[in-house]
Design an enzyme around this catalytic site. Structure first.
Site, PDB file in Angstrom:
ATOM      1  N   ASP A  39      30.834  39.800  38.439  1.00 41.33           N
ATOM      2  CA  ASP A  39      31.791  40.582  38.640  1.00 41.33           C
ATOM      3  C   ASP A  39      32.734  40.428  38.192  1.00 41.33           C
ATOM      4  OD1 ASP A  39      31.554  40.511  41.565  1.00 41.33           O
ATOM      5  OD2 ASP A  39      32.512  38.832  41.885  1.00 41.33           O
ATOM      6  N   TYR A  66      27.114  28.212  36.832  1.00 41.75           N
ATOM      7  CA  TYR A  66      28.099  28.414  36.715  1.00 41.75           C
ATOM      8  C   TYR A  66      29.568  27.067  36.367  1.00 41.75           C
ATOM      9  CZ  TYR A  66      26.972  32.817  39.621  1.00 41.75           C
ATOM     10  OH  TYR A  66      26.275  33.752  39.881  1.00 41.75           O
ATOM     11  N   ASP A  80      40.159  35.421  44.612  1.00 41.13           N
ATOM     12  CA  ASP A  80      39.883  35.020  43.581  1.00 41.13           C
ATOM     13  C   ASP A  80      41.507  35.739  43.207  1.00 41.13           C
ATOM     14  OD1 ASP A  80      39.903  37.642  43.605  1.00 41.13           O
ATOM     15  OD2 ASP A  80      37.776  37.537  41.961  1.00 41.13           O
ATOM     16  N   ARG A 175      33.085  31.945  45.278  1.00 35.80           N
ATOM     17  CA  ARG A 175      34.209  32.338  45.341  1.00 35.80           C
ATOM     18  C   ARG A 175      34.491  31.920  46.745  1.00 35.80           C
ATOM     19  NH1 ARG A 175      35.329  38.345  45.260  1.00 35.80           N
ATOM     20  NH2 ARG A 175      33.587  38.813  45.635  1.00 35.80           N
TER      21      ARG A 175
END
Length: 306
Positions: A39, A66, A80, A175
């Site tokens: 993203d 991540y 987010d 997310r």
């Protein structure tokens, strides 16, 4: 034409397509692709395939890792900070121990509801397009695998932030983990920052910025990562010169496997000169005990016969 792989560090606010377009311009070649979309609000590892290596993206490992910062006490439309704030409850009362306690619920093979603003398609349309149009729709759940979540840091306050390292399979939305953790804690949650530290076998410590790539190209010192390095998680098969030529022509070559090797679906193929030729699958031939190699991607064309 440059062929191989590039471990690119995607900067914030760039789309994955932006990065591909920039690499195309820098290399002056059209054949550039990427693995594992990231993203715009996230940074980190973006695997880039160059030239004929674009055909090999499908054989890279799927697991990802991540580092995520989860802000608690806040709910947003996109899960987010890029989205509209829908609710703020404040969570100054939360302790680090309380925030960490539910993390174990997200480890394993779990059912996950992706964000409403995501690239998943429903009846041929992206969810983010439907959401922007104000349409009502159901988000389809998906089964994902989270291997490990480790808390890294805690920042207290009205909207405390928990930093975690997450290792997961393909298709996992970080997310959604941020949103669902906030729901479990009863205060709401959203993703405040995200950096991908590993993707398709490439890691953060070996990644290149666009500026570094441009500098290397200007100095004529850039060398892409060869396919055999990016694909080293697949076992190797070395064929004789005659077998290699016939395999490159698309023929199904008989090959004896050890039983333990039959658990591997794909193999790298090499000739006697240790030249990488491509990727192969294998299959049993019905009514026989014979296994044959099935060419999947022939990376190096066969040499013309003398």
């Amino acid at each position: 034409m440059v062929t191989g792989f590039l471990n690119l560090y995607k900067p914030l606010h760039w789309t994955s397509h932006d990065c591909v377009a920039k690499v195309r311009r820098l290399l002056h070649q059209k054949k550039v692709g990427h693995g594992g979309t990231l993203d715009p609000a996230a940074s980190g590892v973006l695997p880039i395939a160059l030239g004929r290596a674009t055909r090999l993206l499908q054989f890279l490992p799927a697991d990802k890792a991540y580092r995520a910062v989860i802000r608690l006490g806040m709910v947003t439309a996109t899960d987010d900070l890029a989205g509209e704030t829908l609710q703020t409850a404040g969570a100054a009362h939360l302790s680090e121990a309380a925030a960490i306690a539910p993390l174990a619920d997200f480890v394993g093979t779990i059912e996950q509801l992706p964000p409403r603003y995501s690239a998943i398609q429903v009846q041929g349309q992206r969810l983010y397009d439907l959401a922007r149009q104000g349409q009502e729709f159901d988000v389809p759940q998906r089964t994902v695998t989270v291997y490990h979540i480790e808390p890294i840091a805690w920042q207290p306050g009205e909207f405390p932030e928990l930093t975690v390292d997450i290792t997961c399979g393909a298709g996992t939305y970080i997310r959604s983990i941020a949103r669902d953790l906030g729901e479990k804690l009863g205060v709401g949650g959203t993703l405040a920052a995200l950096e991908r530290t590993k993707s398709s076998g490439f890691t953060l410590d070996g990644s290149w910025t666009l500026a570094a790539l441009e500098s290397q190209l200007q100095a004529a010192t850039y060398q892409p990562l060869p396919p055999e390095i990016a694909l080293q998680h697949h076992p190797r098969i070395e064929l004789s010169a005659d077998q290699a030529r016939r395999w490159q022509q698309g023929q199904k070559i008989p090959h004896k496997f050890r039983e333990a090797d039959l658990s591997c679906p794909y193999y790298q193929v090499y000739n006697p000169d240790q030249m990488f030729l491509g990727m192969t699958a294998w299959a049993f031939i019905p009514d026989t005990d014979e296994t044959r190699l099935l060419p999947k991607v022939v990376f190096t064309p066969p040499a013309p016969e003398a």
